[in-house]
Write an enzyme that holds these catalytic residues in place. Sequence first.
Site, PDB file in Angstrom:
ATOM      1  N   GLU A 172       1.043  -0.844  -5.111  1.00 38.18           N
ATOM      2  CA  GLU A 172      -0.100   0.047  -5.213  1.00 38.18           C
ATOM      3  C   GLU A 172       0.486   1.436  -5.363  1.00 38.18           C
ATOM      4  OE1 GLU A 172      -3.265   2.839  -4.009  1.00 38.18           O
ATOM      5  OE2 GLU A 172      -1.659   2.328  -2.643  1.00 38.18           O
ATOM      6  N   ASP A 208       0.833  -1.208   0.000  1.00 41.04           N
ATOM      7  CA  ASP A 208       0.000   0.000   0.000  1.00 41.04           C
ATOM      8  C   ASP A 208       0.865   1.253   0.000  1.00 41.04           C
ATOM      9  OD1 ASP A 208      -2.652   1.300   0.346  1.00 41.04           O
ATOM     10  OD2 ASP A 208      -1.751   2.004   2.211  1.00 41.04           O
TER      11      ASP A 208
HETATM   12  C1  OTU Z   1      -4.154   3.688  -0.484  1.00 33.80           C
HETATM   13  O1  OTU Z   1      -4.522   4.674  -1.429  1.00 33.80           O
HETATM   14  C2  OTU Z   1      -5.396   2.873  -0.195  1.00 33.80           C
HETATM   15  O2  OTU Z   1      -5.823   2.249  -1.370  1.00 33.80           O
HETATM   16  C3  OTU Z   1      -6.440   3.786   0.391  1.00 33.80           C
HETATM   17  O3  OTU Z   1      -7.661   3.106   0.588  1.00 33.80           O
HETATM   18  C4  OTU Z   1      -5.901   4.312   1.693  1.00 33.80           C
HETATM   19  O4  OTU Z   1      -6.786   5.285   2.176  1.00 33.80           O
HETATM   20  C5  OTU Z   1      -4.520   4.950   1.537  1.00 33.80           C
HETATM   21  O5  OTU Z   1      -3.629   4.184   0.723  1.00 33.80           O
HETATM   22  C6  OTU Z   1      -3.825   5.079   2.888  1.00 33.80           C
HETATM   23  O6  OTU Z   1      -3.448   3.827   3.392  1.00 33.80           O
HETATM   24  O7  OTU Z   1      -4.001   8.073  -2.104  1.00 33.80           O
HETATM   25  O8  OTU Z   1      -6.632   8.050  -2.468  1.00 33.80           O
HETATM   26  O9  OTU Z   1      -0.184   6.264  -5.098  1.00 33.80           O
HETATM   27  O10 OTU Z   1      -2.871   6.715  -4.413  1.00 33.80           O
HETATM   28  O11 OTU Z   1      -1.660   4.879  -1.665  1.00 33.80           O
HETATM   29  C7  OTU Z   1      -6.008   6.871  -2.113  1.00 33.80           C
HETATM   30  C8  OTU Z   1      -0.810   5.547  -4.105  1.00 33.80           C
HETATM   31  C9  OTU Z   1      -4.511   7.011  -1.964  1.00 33.80           C
HETATM   32  C10 OTU Z   1      -1.957   6.310  -3.466  1.00 33.80           C
HETATM   33  C11 OTU Z   1      -2.610   5.417  -2.505  1.00 33.80           C
HETATM   34  C12 OTU Z   1      -3.699   5.837  -1.630  1.00 33.80           C
END
Ligand code: OTU
Length: 641
Positions: free
Chosen positions: A320, A278
């Site tokens: 991700e 993540d």
């Molecule tokens: C991720 O997303 C998860 O998918 C989210 O559900 C979480 O809220 C977040 O991390 C925190 O743990 O910015 O708008 O480039 O886009 O890490 C979602 C990666 C996010 C980011 C991503 C993030």
Amino acid sequence: MAGLAVAIEAEARRRLGADEADAFLARLEQLTFDILEPLEHVYGGRTDCGQLAADLVGDALEAAAARPPALRRLDRRREIDPAWFQRSRMIGYVCYADRFAGSLPGVGGHLDYLAELGVSYLHLMPLLRPRPGESDGDYAVEDYGAVDPRLGTMADLEDLAASLHERGIALCIDVVLNHTAAEHEWARKAAAGEPGYRDMYLIFGDRAEPDRYEASLPEVFPGAAPGNFTQVPGVGWVWTTFHDYQWDLNYANPAVLRAMLAVMLALANRGVDVLRLDAAPFLWKRQGTDCQNQPEAHSIVQALRALTRLAAPGLALKAEAIVGPEQLVQYLGAHDRYRPECDLAYDNQLMVMLWSALATRDVRLAEHALGRRRPAPAPAAWVSYVRCHDDIGWAVSDADAAAAGLDGAAHRRFLTEFYSRRFPGSFARGEVFGHNRATGDARISGSAAALCGVESALAAGDQDQLTAALRRLESLYAVAFSFGGIPLIYSGDELALGNDPRWDADPGHAHDNRWMHRPPMNWAAAARRADPGSVEGRAFAAMAGLARARRELLALRSGGHTQILPTGNRSVLAYRRVHPRSAPFLALTCFSDTGQSVDAGILDRAGMHEPRHVHSTAGQLTLTAGRIELEPWSFAWLAGR
Ligand code: OTU
């Protein structure tokens, strides 16, 4: 035998026995460079990298010794077949264990349902113990060593992984690398001033440094969590990229890397096959930048990959990283020279282009943006998706927009309006997420079916519109199933489930409309999936049909190449898949309210000899007077010999 392996040889033989030690040491020799080089890059000059590497390799040996025999057998198979996750039989499904089936054992009770869809890769949303109360969909982890007690136990996770493996299904779970919950033991000890813990986070005594960083930092959640730092009484200003209760870890401290490696190895040993890393882009901070995609962030992931591979070679890593295309492909190892990094990464570029084409009925931006990007390195694979649990951000660069004759800012604004009910005549029923007043940036929430028009058609009782909406949904998924990555079905999309009307009933969710597209599984709706007259039956048959067709097509396995072919028709997207072992494959997708056709000469251009129809919306393909005819909102797949 080289340095690292010599040093640990005797201990490896003692811990693993002769045969397993041989394999471990052979891997170590092969991976030595992939371990040392990124460590030198990140920690050289700060710490004794030789010692750090020896410690980390020792941790990997420990994990290798603890690895259960069944998983070692899986490792062996995957070392023989490192392309295991690239096969066209790979079809993913993404769900929340509680929302899908109540608990982990509950998920185990629904494997027949997944088998009907041909699923071979199951991604369960965050399931480790979160902080109590609000937890950002459990992306605020309090204990990486325990399963959320509401879902089950570690033993349940092991049992589920074992039953999945019996059916040839790989298990993917999240590991939140960038931050922990403020309630995590490390954070509590840091707050209590226990030596060695404050340095695991990024904590500042006053606003001087945070202000300098803020000058170039964007905001991820401008509404719910403005700014990137949180003042914690008695502690200081804590770096919190996401919510105030999510404390960013300090990877400049090698103890953090070591602790996270231990977390990953322990999860691998429970039977997890794929770890979703993540927020990977955020791992390294540098003043004067947006603190994403820094070279050190890549090196950290590369080191984690090499070290996990050493102990658990059957484990794959998925990045991700929802970032621009130039940055994105680097998470698959495509740097100036290839450096193994993640095996998988989300293809957010494809996802955004699909929604853009759906709104404009024009594929030229997609042709341009997808046509010019660097291919994924051969050993890696994209995961191709239409919707996920997050919002959709309009990652359309100004340059790509301009090349397609569009103004970037205006086009992004149009997409937001189109999908949030503001654009007159739009079929989509989504909502704005994360509107940033300062920059004008805005994203979109809403289920795939709602964004494709299923909800508005049902509300209007319009059968033609309903058919169009279901065909849009099928066409988007048809691209995800045939673009060369692992397709991910987001739970509910196989039944065309709409937005959750009660998404804000939980007070912990009310400020975050991403919950509108995270509905609980509707098993009453699922029970109608065999009824061809129902919405669910139509959507389910379409999805299962895509899965059946994909499995038989060697050209759709990852590792090959996807080439965009301009069609001369601005509403028809065409691409061919080229794989050294297979006959060519051609997909045509029509993004239009009216029937369209393309010159059949495209078959020659795609290198198709004796092309045959393999799958399509209508189950057939019409060729008239040298033209291929496509119905409104439809797709056709062809294969050569
Ligand atoms: C991720 O997303 C998860 O998918 C989210 O559900 C979480 O809220 C977040 O991390 C925190 O743990 O910015 O708008 O480039 O886009 O890490 C979602 C990666 C996010 C980011 C991503 C993030």
